[in-house]
Design a protein around this motif. Structure first.
Motif, PDB file in Angstrom:
ATOM      1  N   LYS C  49     -14.133 -12.931   2.305  1.00  0.00           N
ATOM      2  CA  LYS C  49     -13.437 -12.665   1.044  1.00  0.00           C
ATOM      3  C   LYS C  49     -12.226 -11.589   0.861  1.00  0.00           C
ATOM      4  O   LYS C  49     -11.327 -11.766   0.608  1.00  0.00           O
ATOM      5  CB  LYS C  49     -14.715 -12.315   0.110  1.00  0.00           C
ATOM      6  CG  LYS C  49     -15.678 -13.396  -0.018  1.00  0.00           C
ATOM      7  CD  LYS C  49     -16.699 -12.741  -0.748  1.00  0.00           C
ATOM      8  CE  LYS C  49     -17.565 -11.621  -0.141  1.00  0.00           C
ATOM      9  NZ  LYS C  49     -18.664 -11.106  -0.370  1.00  0.00           N
ATOM     10  N   SER C  50     -12.709 -10.503   1.383  1.00  0.00           N
ATOM     11  CA  SER C  50     -11.852  -9.204   1.507  1.00  0.00           C
ATOM     12  C   SER C  50     -10.611  -9.666   2.104  1.00  0.00           C
ATOM     13  O   SER C  50      -9.372  -9.336   1.531  1.00  0.00           O
ATOM     14  CB  SER C  50     -12.548  -7.964   1.998  1.00  0.00           C
ATOM     15  OG  SER C  50     -13.513  -7.617   1.230  1.00  0.00           O
ATOM     16  N   MET C  53      -8.206 -11.665  -0.238  1.00  0.00           N
ATOM     17  CA  MET C  53      -7.969 -10.780  -1.450  1.00  0.00           C
ATOM     18  C   MET C  53      -6.610 -10.017  -0.802  1.00  0.00           C
ATOM     19  O   MET C  53      -5.723  -9.907  -1.431  1.00  0.00           O
ATOM     20  CB  MET C  53      -9.068 -10.278  -1.975  1.00  0.00           C
ATOM     21  CG  MET C  53      -9.895 -10.880  -2.809  1.00  0.00           C
ATOM     22  SD  MET C  53      -9.173 -12.164  -3.916  1.00  0.00           S
ATOM     23  CE  MET C  53      -9.663 -13.790  -3.266  1.00  0.00           C
ATOM     24  N   MET C  89      -5.541  -5.420  -7.733  1.00  0.00           N
ATOM     25  CA  MET C  89      -6.660  -5.487  -7.063  1.00  0.00           C
ATOM     26  C   MET C  89      -7.469  -4.170  -7.321  1.00  0.00           C
ATOM     27  O   MET C  89      -6.895  -3.068  -7.013  1.00  0.00           O
ATOM     28  CB  MET C  89      -6.554  -5.813  -5.611  1.00  0.00           C
ATOM     29  CG  MET C  89      -7.630  -5.664  -4.756  1.00  0.00           C
ATOM     30  SD  MET C  89      -7.512  -6.813  -3.338  1.00  0.00           S
ATOM     31  CE  MET C  89      -9.094  -6.539  -2.579  1.00  0.00           C
ATOM     32  N   HIS C  91     -10.387  -2.530  -5.535  1.00  0.00           N
ATOM     33  CA  HIS C  91     -10.927  -2.594  -4.552  1.00  0.00           C
ATOM     34  C   HIS C  91     -12.498  -2.089  -4.754  1.00  0.00           C
ATOM     35  O   HIS C  91     -12.809  -1.336  -5.386  1.00  0.00           O
ATOM     36  CB  HIS C  91     -10.356  -1.712  -3.604  1.00  0.00           C
ATOM     37  CG  HIS C  91      -8.951  -2.107  -2.964  1.00  0.00           C
ATOM     38  ND1 HIS C  91      -8.758  -2.855  -1.983  1.00  0.00           N
ATOM     39  CD2 HIS C  91      -7.856  -1.850  -3.584  1.00  0.00           C
ATOM     40  CE1 HIS C  91      -7.475  -2.961  -1.862  1.00  0.00           C
ATOM     41  NE2 HIS C  91      -6.929  -2.406  -2.908  1.00  0.00           N
ATOM     42  N   GLN C  92     -13.428  -2.677  -3.614  1.00  0.00           N
ATOM     43  CA  GLN C  92     -14.797  -2.343  -3.792  1.00  0.00           C
ATOM     44  C   GLN C  92     -15.098  -0.818  -3.368  1.00  0.00           C
ATOM     45  O   GLN C  92     -15.705  -0.245  -4.196  1.00  0.00           O
ATOM     46  CB  GLN C  92     -15.468  -3.268  -2.582  1.00  0.00           C
ATOM     47  CG  GLN C  92     -16.972  -3.161  -2.709  1.00  0.00           C
ATOM     48  CD  GLN C  92     -17.554  -3.861  -1.571  1.00  0.00           C
ATOM     49  OE1 GLN C  92     -16.783  -4.478  -0.971  1.00  0.00           O
ATOM     50  NE2 GLN C  92     -18.655  -3.742  -1.639  1.00  0.00           N
ATOM     51  N   ASP C 169     -13.225  -6.768  -6.818  1.00  0.00           N
ATOM     52  CA  ASP C 169     -14.189  -7.122  -5.388  1.00  0.00           C
ATOM     53  C   ASP C 169     -15.374  -6.342  -5.817  1.00  0.00           C
ATOM     54  O   ASP C 169     -15.564  -5.083  -5.380  1.00  0.00           O
ATOM     55  CB  ASP C 169     -13.141  -6.423  -4.326  1.00  0.00           C
ATOM     56  CG  ASP C 169     -13.694  -6.752  -2.990  1.00  0.00           C
ATOM     57  OD1 ASP C 169     -14.722  -7.495  -3.046  1.00  0.00           O
ATOM     58  OD2 ASP C 169     -13.218  -6.394  -2.015  1.00  0.00           O
ATOM     59  N   GLU C 170     -16.470  -7.179  -5.810  1.00  0.00           N
ATOM     60  CA  GLU C 170     -17.693  -6.610  -5.950  1.00  0.00           C
ATOM     61  C   GLU C 170     -17.732  -5.389  -6.859  1.00  0.00           C
ATOM     62  O   GLU C 170     -18.440  -4.152  -6.389  1.00  0.00           O
ATOM     63  CB  GLU C 170     -18.239  -6.252  -4.663  1.00  0.00           C
ATOM     64  CG  GLU C 170     -18.322  -7.601  -3.640  1.00  0.00           C
ATOM     65  CD  GLU C 170     -19.361  -7.523  -2.527  1.00  0.00           C
ATOM     66  OE1 GLU C 170     -20.284  -6.833  -3.010  1.00  0.00           O
ATOM     67  OE2 GLU C 170     -19.290  -8.313  -1.646  1.00  0.00           O
ATOM     68  N   ILE C 200     -15.284 -11.283  -7.529  1.00  0.00           N
ATOM     69  CA  ILE C 200     -15.982 -11.627  -6.294  1.00  0.00           C
ATOM     70  C   ILE C 200     -17.353 -10.694  -6.332  1.00  0.00           C
ATOM     71  O   ILE C 200     -17.464  -9.332  -6.690  1.00  0.00           O
ATOM     72  CB  ILE C 200     -15.230 -10.911  -4.854  1.00  0.00           C
ATOM     73  CG1 ILE C 200     -13.864 -11.629  -4.830  1.00  0.00           C
ATOM     74  CG2 ILE C 200     -15.967 -10.618  -3.796  1.00  0.00           C
ATOM     75  CD1 ILE C 200     -12.892 -10.851  -3.861  1.00  0.00           C
TER      76      ILE C 200
END
Lengths: 309, 356, 510
Positions: C49-50, C53, C89, C91-92, C169-170, C200
């Motif tokens: 996934k990452s 992305m 984006m 980010h996680q 992202d998460e 995500i």
């Protein structure tokens, strides 16, 4: 009283190469790259300035060429640390050896020659202020240029977009990269501009302080500047403070020597180095207590995009 | 558009590593040649002389084996500290201090004790002296976290001033025509040489020290701790290692080893303490260690290489009257070149062709 | 120029393939995002996934395949191009500079006047925040903000750049249940204001409540795309894990006839953090043999320091620490190891291993005095390697050999190495701090099984976790820590998720 003023005047003079060096270190390290090779860069700057002044008889040209030569030599450091991602400390040591060797090799035949010393240029009005005037405003033009650099660097670092970007490179290059800023470009810029300032610091030795060339002219002052960057907490105003403090230590040491006090000169020569260690220790302890680090978080770390996936 | 990218090697082998290093050294020799040319020396002639007068010459080999001694010792001193990610840039000063202590012993007791007593005492005193000098940065690092790079470096200047004071003051040999040297050591304080060569016993000491350090690192609990602390200080904390003590001890041992180098030089080569007897031997230890990746056995080879550089430099001095700075320049070039090459042991260059 | 067929698509990926040395991270991935939709990508860790992305965000280009934005084919060679196309984006792991202010973080890299006008920019950010319900103080430094606030800064950062397509992202992985609720509201606001979102996650509950469409990714390949109403959680979970059984743990429940002795008892423990400020405030805790005590709390509320006090790494300032009936004064790490304490640290890569040493050497950590590694007097490399081989077999640690550097292992294999090492001594008490965070489903199941098995054999366990699912799955008894104080203490049967979530954020529940 007059005695103190005289020492202070000398303190500014002795502190000026340290100030240029420290400012150069501040710029480089704010961008995330340690420059441990200041001693070598100063020597390159010093020799270049001396040679140019000897041949062209122009202090201005001497300064410009000193900056360019040091900038060129620092570029090696930049390539090795930024593009080739090598250890910055080792590369800095290589730079110190390289610069020292280069100046020693090409300066060998110049030992014994002299140039004229840069004249003082009193600023009308300001130089008439008692005590402050003669100390700060009856100096040579390179000293005034260093004042200008302090303010300019402070303004750029903390008040402009450029400065924000530079500081961010030293804190988190991965973040900068993800936002589309070129880490390479900024870091190269910081290292090279920083190196040029360090070179100007070196130029101050033959142009003002000594007027002649000997091997290893800077005698370890470059290393003191490395320590001063930490002392200054990577801030230009504190760099000024630190440089003059150490300038004063050196001036005082010279003063005591000429007064014929019965301390062997060898012990007096140790004084600035010991003082640096003591001050560095105090600063570190104080910093530990505060618990917040002002050191750029990514200092010394190479950057490479796409390491993670 | 065609561009170059770096791709991580999945496997890196010692062969890659060594060949990359050899290429880097070749590049350094090439660049050094350019500088020789710049000061008016024909590099082919110069390098030819090196081969002829050093490698193909009995005296040349003798010089190499004398020169390697301080590099073995300062190299292992720096490497030991570097195993813990500590930079001992102060080997130069520790070396001087070791020499000072050995000299003091030699000049004061030399006429009373036999060589069997003198040499061990001189070694021991040099070690204690070097260790004490290293105690300052070691303590400041262990206790307060003061940057050891700067403290060790600055102490070199202090040490050298101290030696100058002794040589221009109380220790100067009255019969030296005002040269800054001490009296010559008595026979009992001179390291014996092999046969009628100039290669002295320091070579054995240097090699023994290296094997001892190797053994300690690989085979003992302390060595294991040193490695863990050097790799990951958090894991060391989690394992309950006494990081402060080990840091202090290792820095002091490092200083002691550099101190032996100083003793070996004054007692094995000069037979007296004199100004500038160390030509950056301490700093050169950093290069020796770095080139050998701090591995004790590799250091034997890199120390030999640096000995070649120095003996060659001295040859250039004689033949072309180049200054000693040529050696420092060359050291800088080598270090830059090796540092710049390291990326290729981990990455390979890939040519990518991207259609836009 | 190639164009996309469907004008309603804001983003389309066609046949995206990306390989890294030794692994194909994405294999011919097709994906679409419609205007105003929330499209979830579901997949385990390592599903790719990452990577996918990051390519949309322009961090690196795909090896093959095309990206279309609003029907136009794009080719990003750097992140700025992606930003300029309206992609943002989050980010996680937050991409924020801790030493800088909120404003500095938000404007970094955006076109600004050379001389910064902080007053004007602060005002802009405040207004933007109000528009979306993202309230933060612009002049505060990031390090002064809570995790939830930091995430708001991240979202503001992309909105400030005019992002229309947001990749989250998460985003809830690090949030408390309450903070997550607030985030869902913000997401709803953004959709209302015409943004489209790629979401995500692998939390099935939020996926089912938020998404319009759901795409399942496994080992770099798209397995299926569903419209939310046409699928259900069980079906998705099954596909996501590659048609394998989910988190079913086949461990025998503890033998009821076992005697539950008190292993560990803390009374009024106080301790300081590294800077000397109090971080633990009169903590009480009791753990019995054959029991797993779950300690819930948001990271940074003292649980890490508590584990350090228990294991002897950090000194306690006051209070009493009783261990198997013995009162301990200032235990050292080796004391505690000798007393049978095992410790799986939270940051396993940082604390748990020495990455550049071999796996065999890593088995000596916290066990370096053990005679099994020594010959007569000195370390015996053959014995070390032999031992490591046995343990690697037993714990299914996958590596080229025992001489492999521990640092190159995957998270799961590192965790198994640590578990193998800590449990190889005679263990009486185990501290497991976030033992499954970031691990894939197989490693998770393995680790949990080993811990539960050990418990059933009488081990006392302190499980420190932020993951409430794990907390309820594993624990027998639950404590909640907040601000260095124990704010909750109850048997699992009496606890419920909402209540624990509130306690974690410091809301007192009567």
């Amino acid at each position: 009283m007059e005695w103190i003023v005289l020492v202070m005047i000398a303190a500014i003079k002795m502190g000026t190469p340290l100030l240029f060096g420290t400012l150069g270190g501040v710029i480089s390290e704010r961008g995330g790259v340690i420059n441990l090779g200041m001693e070598g860069l100063m020597l390159v700057g010093a020799l270049t300035a001396f040679v140019v002044d000897l041949n062209l008889n122009s202090k201005f040209a001497a300064m410009v060429f000193a900056a360019m030569a040091a900038g060129l030599v620092t570029t090696i450091h930049a390539i090795v640390c930024i593009s080739l991602r090598a250890n910055q400390i080792a590369s800095g040591l290589a730079l110190a050896l390289f610069g020292g060797g280069l100046s020693g090799l090409f300066g060998d035949s110049l030992v014994g020659k002299t140039v004229e010393s840069l004249n003082n240029l009193p600023i009308p009005g300001l130089s008439a202020i008692p005590a402050i005037g003669p100390i700060f405003f009856n100096q040579d033009i390179m000293v005034y240029f260093s004042y200008f650099c302090v303010v300019l660097i402070w303004f750029i670092l903390f008040k402009t977009t450029l400065g924000l970007n530079i500081r961010s490179m030293g804190e988190a290059p991965d973040v900068c990269d993800a936002l589309g800023l070129s880490v390479f470009r900024y870091r190269y810029g910081c290292v090279i501009v920083g190196g040029m300032l360090i070179g100007i610091g070196g130029a101050y030795f033959p142009l003002v302080l000594t007027s002649f060339w000997v091997d290893n002219l800077t005698a370890g002052r470059g290393w003191i500047a490395v320590a001063l960057v930490i002392f200054a907490f990577w801030h230009p105003f504190k760099a000024l403070l630190g440089a003059y403090l150490f300038g004063a230590a050196i001036a005082l040491q010279l003063r005591v020597q000429t007064m014929g006090i019965a301390i062997p000169s060898y012990f007096l020569e140790m004084f600035p180095y010991i003082l640096t260690i003591v001050v560095l220790t105090m600063v570190t302890i104080r910093n530990n207590k505060r618990g917040v680090s002002v050191m750029p978080a990514a200092l010394g770390l190479a950057f490479f995009r796409g390491e993670k996936h | 558009m065609i561009y170059l990218t770096l791709e991580k090697r999945l496997h890196f082998s010692p062969v890659t590593r060594i060949s990359v290093s050899l290429i880097a050294i070749a590049v350094a020799i090439l660049v050094g040649g350019i500088f020789l040319f710049a000061v008016g020396v024909n590099p082919f002639h110069a390098y030819g002389l090196v081969i002829e007068q050093i490698f193909m010459d009995y005296w040349g080999w003798q010089d190499l084996l004398v020169k390697i001694i301080p590099f073995l010792l300062t190299g292992i001193a720096v490497a030991l500290a570097a195993q813990m990610k500590l930079w001992n840039i102060g080997a130069e000063g520790q070396l001087y201090l070791g020499a000072v202590a050995a000299t003091w012993v030699a000049l004061n007791w030399g006429n009373e004790l036999s060589i069997w007593m003198m040499i061990p005492i001189m070694i021991l005193s040099a070690m204690v002296s070097g260790a004490c000098w290293a105690f300052i940065p070691g303590f400041l690092k262990a206790q307060f976290g003061v940057n050891e790079i700067i403290t060790t470096l600055l102490l070199n200047y202090v040490a050298i001033s101290w030696v100058d004071y002794l040589l221009y003051g109380p220790w100067r040999d009255p019969g030296s025509n005002n040269f800054p040297v001490t009296r010559e050591f008595p026979d009992s304080a001179q390291l014996p040489a092999f046969g009628n060569t100039s290669i002295h016993f320091g070579l054995i000491i240097g090699l023994m020290v290296i094997f001892l350090v190797y053994f300690i690192l690989e085979k003992t609990e302390v060595g294991f701790k040193v490695k863990v602390i050097g790799d990951n200080i958090y894991a060391a904390k989690y394992s309950g290692f006494n990081i402060k003590w080990i840091t202090l001890a290792i820095v002091m041992i490092s200083g002691a080893l550099a101190g032996i180098a100083g003793m070996a030089e004054v007692a094995g080569v000069h037979y007296r303490l004199k100004q500038n007897f160390s030509i950056n031997y301490g700093y050169t230890g950093i290069i020796v260690a770095w080139l050998g990746r701090n591995h004790p056995i590799a250091i034997i080879f890199t120390a030999f290489f640096l000995a070649v550089v120095f003996v060659s430099g001295e040859l250039m001095q004689l033949e072309f009257s180049l200054p000693i700075a040529m050696i420092y320049l060359f050291e800088g070039i080598i270090l830059f070149s090796v540092l710049g090459s390291e990326i290729f042991t981990e990455y390979k260059i890939k040519i990518k062709n991207v259609v836009t | 120029m190639q164009t996309s067929h469907n004008p309603h698509l804001v983003l389309e990926l066609r046949g995206i393939t990306k390989a890294f040395p030794g692994l194909i991270a994405n294999d011919r991935v097709d994906f679409t995002l419609k205007q105003g939709e929330i499209h979830t990508i579901l997949g385990e860790n390592g599903a790719g996934k990452s990577t996918l992305m990051n390519m949309i965000a322009g961090l690196y280009p795909p090896d093959h395949g095309d990206i279309f934005i609003y029907g136009k084919k794009v080719h990003f060679t750097n992140p700025r191009q992606s930003i300029n196309h309206g992609i943002g984006m989050v980010h996680q792991h937050f991409m924020l500079i801790r030493n800088h202010t909120v404003t500095e973080n938000i404007i970094l890299g955006t076109p600004q006047h050379f001389k910064l006008n902080f007053r004007r920019v602060n005002e802009e950010i405040r207004m933007l925040g109000e528009k979306y319900g993202l309230i933060v103080e612009p002049h505060k430094k990031i390090q002064e903000l809570s995790v939830g606030e930091q995430q708001r800064v991240e979202i503001l950062k992309v909105l400030y750049r005019g992002a229309k397509i947001l990749i989250l992202d998460e985003p809830t992985a690090v949030l408390t249940p309450q903070e997550s609720e607030a985030l869902y509201q913000i997401i709803a606001n953004m959709i209302q204001k015409d943004h489209s979102i790629i979401f995500i996650s692998h939390k099935m509950k939020e996926v089912m409540s938020l998404s319009d469409r759901i795409t399942v990714l496994n080992r770099g390949k798209i397995l299926a795309t569903f419209i939310k109403n046409e699928t259900d959680a069980q079906k998705l979970a099954k596909i996501m894990m590659g048609n394998e059984e989910g988190k079913e743990l086949s461990v025998s429940s503890p033998a009821p006839n076992q005697r539950h002795e008190v292993v560990l008892q803390l009374e009024k423990i106080c301790a300081n953090d590294d800077r000397g400020y109090q971080i633990l405030n009169e903590v009480d805790l009791e753990i019995r043999s054959g029991q797993i005590v779950g300690l819930a709390g948001v990271s940074g509320n003292g649980q890490a320091q508590l584990a350090e006090v228990l294991s002897g790494i950090r000194p306690m300032e006051s209070g009493s620490y009783t261990y198997w009936g013995e009162k301990l004064n200032a235990p050292t790490v080796s004391d505690m190891i000798a007393r049978g304490l095992g410790y799986i640290p939270e940051d396993r890569k940082r604390y748990g291993i020495a990455g550049s040493l071999s796996i065999a050497h890593n088995f000596l950590l916290r066990d370096h005095k053990n005679p099994k590694f020594y010959g007569q007097q000195f370390l015996d490399i053959n014995k070390m390697n032999q031992y490591a081989r046995v343990k690697m077999e037993e714990f299914d640690i996958r590596a080229a050999s025992e001489k492999t550097q521990a640092g190159v292992l995957s998270g799961g294999n590192i965790q198994k190495t640590i578990l193998a090492r800590e449990s190889s001594r005679e263990l009486k008490f185990l501290i497991a701090s976030q033992p499954i965070r970031g691990l894939d489903v197989h490693a998770t199941a393995f680790i949990q099984k080993v811990i539960l098995q050990a418990k059933s054999e009488g081990l006392a366990v302190l499980l420190i976790t932020e993951d409430l699912d794990e907390l309820f799955l594993m624990s027998d008894h639950i404590y909640v820590i907040c601000g260095g104080k124990m704010v909750g203490n109850m048997p699992k049967e009496e606890a419920n998720i909402e209540q624990i979530g509130l306690m974690m954020t410091g809301v007192t529940v009567s």
